[in-house]
Scaffold this active site. Sequence first.
Site, PDB file in Angstrom:
ATOM      1  CG  HIS A  20     -21.337 -16.399 -56.446  1.00 29.78           C
ATOM      2  ND1 HIS A  20     -21.786 -15.091 -56.392  1.00 29.78           N
ATOM      3  CD2 HIS A  20     -21.396 -16.753 -57.750  1.00 29.78           C
ATOM      4  CE1 HIS A  20     -22.101 -14.685 -57.609  1.00 29.78           C
ATOM      5  NE2 HIS A  20     -21.880 -15.666 -58.453  1.00 29.78           N
ATOM      6  CB  CYS A  39     -25.340 -16.062 -60.903  1.00 31.44           C
ATOM      7  SG  CYS A  39     -23.825 -15.222 -61.418  1.00 31.44           S
ATOM      8  CG  HIS A  45     -20.849 -19.609 -61.263  1.00 30.06           C
ATOM      9  ND1 HIS A  45     -22.070 -19.751 -60.662  1.00 30.06           N
ATOM     10  CD2 HIS A  45     -20.610 -18.279 -61.318  1.00 30.06           C
ATOM     11  CE1 HIS A  45     -22.554 -18.550 -60.383  1.00 30.06           C
ATOM     12  NE2 HIS A  45     -21.691 -17.642 -60.766  1.00 30.06           N
ATOM     13  CG  HIS A  47     -18.088 -14.366 -60.725  1.00 32.27           C
ATOM     14  ND1 HIS A  47     -18.512 -14.010 -61.984  1.00 32.27           N
ATOM     15  CD2 HIS A  47     -19.155 -14.917 -60.110  1.00 32.27           C
ATOM     16  CE1 HIS A  47     -19.795 -14.320 -62.120  1.00 32.27           C
ATOM     17  NE2 HIS A  47     -20.221 -14.882 -60.990  1.00 32.27           N
ATOM     18  CG  ASP A  85      -7.696 -15.251 -53.292  1.00 29.25           C
ATOM     19  OD1 ASP A  85      -8.356 -15.263 -54.352  1.00 29.25           O
ATOM     20  OD2 ASP A  85      -6.472 -15.491 -53.251  1.00 29.25           O
ATOM     21  CG  HIS A  86      -8.005 -19.412 -54.477  1.00 29.06           C
ATOM     22  ND1 HIS A  86      -7.549 -18.157 -54.830  1.00 29.06           N
ATOM     23  CD2 HIS A  86      -7.566 -20.250 -55.447  1.00 29.06           C
ATOM     24  CE1 HIS A  86      -6.854 -18.258 -55.953  1.00 29.06           C
ATOM     25  NE2 HIS A  86      -6.853 -19.510 -56.355  1.00 29.06           N
ATOM     26  CD  GLU A 130     -20.802 -11.239 -59.781  1.00 30.83           C
ATOM     27  OE1 GLU A 130     -20.891 -11.555 -58.579  1.00 30.83           O
ATOM     28  OE2 GLU A 130     -21.787 -11.101 -60.535  1.00 30.83           O
TER      29      GLU A 130
END
Length: 140
Positions: A20, A39, A45, A47, A85-86, A130
Amino acid sequence: MKSMGKKVAVIRREHFNAAHRLYKKGWTDEQNASTFGKCSLPNYHGHNYELEVKVTGAIDEETGFVMDLKLLSDLVSMHVLEELDHKNLNMDVEAFRDLNPTAENIAVVIHDLLRPHIESSLDLFIRLYETPRNYVEYPA
Ligand code: NI
């Protein structure tokens, strides 16, 4: 049949990775950096999110379950992990097209993805980590 009074929580833990960038459209990079820190770096990047989905309600007298955890696991896989996811949350997930993908907002989105699939007599709570030290809960 539900037994009266004995409210119990069942919890399913899951994990997903996602990328994100936190930023507010219309702000300069400097304004975004001062509010969102690393962020907000422009190239995104990732998490490693840890997710806990908690369902509370009465124990069903016939099954002894509040909710079948296998079913809860399947619902989380189908409606949450498939969606997040991913993924790059900003670019790939419709819910974040105009919504900053903070942990707070991700928790609300996860709740709203699952809520229609959980019996209305049961309460649903989301806890989203997170980082190992930073997590949010919805509803609060
Ligand atoms: Ni971040």
